[in-house]
Design an enzyme around this catalytic site. Sequence first.
Site, PDB file in Angstrom:
ATOM      1  N   HIS A  52      -2.047  -1.676  -6.110  1.00  0.00           N
ATOM      2  CA  HIS A  52      -1.802  -0.624  -5.123  1.00  0.00           C
ATOM      3  C   HIS A  52      -1.915   0.722  -5.839  1.00  0.00           C
ATOM      4  CE1 HIS A  52      -0.202   1.108  -1.477  1.00  0.00           C
ATOM      5  NE2 HIS A  52       0.928   1.501  -2.021  1.00  0.00           N
ATOM      6  N   ASN A  71       4.954   6.887  -1.658  1.00  0.00           N
ATOM      7  CA  ASN A  71       4.128   5.777  -1.189  1.00  0.00           C
ATOM      8  C   ASN A  71       3.486   6.130   0.153  1.00  0.00           C
ATOM      9  OD1 ASN A  71       2.981   3.249  -1.168  1.00  0.00           O
ATOM     10  ND2 ASN A  71       4.910   2.119  -1.056  1.00  0.00           N
TER      11      ASN A  71
END
Length: 309
Positions: free
Chosen positions: A262, A279
């Site tokens: 990620h 995030n």
Amino acid sequence: MKQYLAIVLVTLLMTVGYYNVSEDNKSDFEVWITQNNKFYTETEKMYRMEIYYSNKRMIQEHNLRDDVTYKMSENQFMALTHEEFVDLYLQKNVNIPMDKIEVNIPEVQLEGLTAVDWRNYSTVKNQGICHSGYAFSVSNSIEAWYGIMKYQKIYPSTQQIVDCDFNSSGCYGGYNGYAMEYAFRVGLSSNQTYPYVDREQNCKQTRNGTYFISGYSFVGGSQQQLQQSLSKYPVSVGINADNWQFYGSGVFYNCSSNATTHYALAVGFDNESNWIVQNSWGSDWGEKGHIRLYQQNTCGILNYPWQIY
Ligand SMILES: *[C@@H]1O[C@H](CO)[C@@H](O)[C@H](O)[C@H]1NC(C)=O
Ligand SMILES: *[C@@H]1O[C@H](CO)[C@@H](O)[C@H](O)[C@H]1NC(C)=O
Ligand SMILES: *[C@@H]1O[C@H](CO)[C@@H](O)[C@H](O)[C@H]1NC(C)=O
Ligand SMILES: *[C@@H]1O[C@H](CO)[C@@H](O)[C@H](O)[C@H]1NC(C)=O
Ligand SMILES: *[C@@H]1O[C@H](CO)[C@@H](O)[C@H](O)[C@H]1NC(C)=O
Ligand SMILES: *[C@@H]1O[C@H](CO)[C@@H](O)[C@H](O)[C@H]1NC(C)=O
Ligand SMILES: *[C@@H]1O[C@H](CO)[C@@H](O)[C@H](O)[C@H]1NC(C)=O
Ligand SMILES: *[C@@H]1O[C@H](CO)[C@@H](O)[C@H](O)[C@H]1NC(C)=O
Ligand SMILES: *[C@@H]1O[C@H](CO)[C@@H](O)[C@H](O)[C@H]1NC(C)=O
């Protein structure tokens, strides 16, 4: 016969939930369904309910422990198994260039404890079901850079990277270094001209964008290097997010691997050298969309950091 069926049903309910499913528990799930705009068929609903309560119990158990530095919390991923979560939200290791294969990072003890926090210079986004963390980490790093360096509030297009950075793979995932190169060569349009749609389209960018960067560089390898870079402005980082499904608050350390699955935006570090990371899973996740990670190379944060300039 009726009684027999009832017993079968009750047994089934008990088996699916690992425990008694009361009406109260059932309504928790119903509330969650409504809040998260989920639509399930009757069969799938039973299956999702089982997962929901099993996750709920796991979270409750974790939060009773006093030997951990972080809490878990219920969120939009409650009805997903760990495997489903990994599949839907994390990417497989993509073709990271050979000269950037991760190295063993030495642990460096730092003296001077300072702290920096740029989290308010970029807004928390939600990538939806598209592996576009690499694109958000780059567009948000440009958003923050314009705010910090040029005092301008801008919203650069993330979708443009998803559709037009052909070295990455759109909604199948990508690499922040490629997205940087794309933003450098073409420039990004605004998110108003090129809005996010959480799926891959044909590239619609026919001319240079509006927001440019003068370059970008690799700032990985040591905690000191990343801290120095962060003292200027945020840094796009590759990260292992396999165990982030229910992160709620506190300092997270429990990554089972350092492999990049990620990308996110490092926005600072606190007075104890824990990293602050923004995030792209919406602001209901974690600490209003952020996670704090234990210092050093936790979750592989020092492996693929790229900073614009
Ligand atoms: C389930 O409920 C029944 C009846 O209320 C109780 O006897 C049983 O101990 C419960 N089981 C669990 C695992 O809580
Ligand atoms: C189910 O709901 C009851 C009543 O709210 C609660 O006491 C129990 O802890 C719940 N069970 C689980 C496993 O969440
Ligand atoms: C960021 O903004 C929030 C809400 O406006 C505020 O409470 C917080 O102190 C700010 N953080 C920093 C580091 O400026
Ligand atoms: C893709 O990679 C090639 C070779 O490294 C490079 O020449 C090209 O500019 C890259 N394209 C994009 C869109 O980044
Ligand atoms: C652009 O991004 C901002 C910040 O996330 C958001 O409020 C706005 O709705 C977005 N605009 C479009 C057209 O997507
Ligand atoms: C903009 O477009 C022109 C013409 O396609 C190109 O030569 C140039 O490199 C692009 N980038 C910048 C930063 O102007
Ligand atoms: C760490 O993650 C593993 C799964 O990879 C889990 O089994 C373990 O309980 C977690 N530990 C803590 C303290 O959260
Ligand atoms: C991640 O990398 C650091 C430093 O290279 C190492 O100490 C740590 O054990 C690694 N973590 C995992 C889970 O492999
Ligand atoms: C960091 O700041 C917190 C309060 O924000 C304080 O409680 C803690 O003692 C500080 N740690 C160090 C190492 O200075």
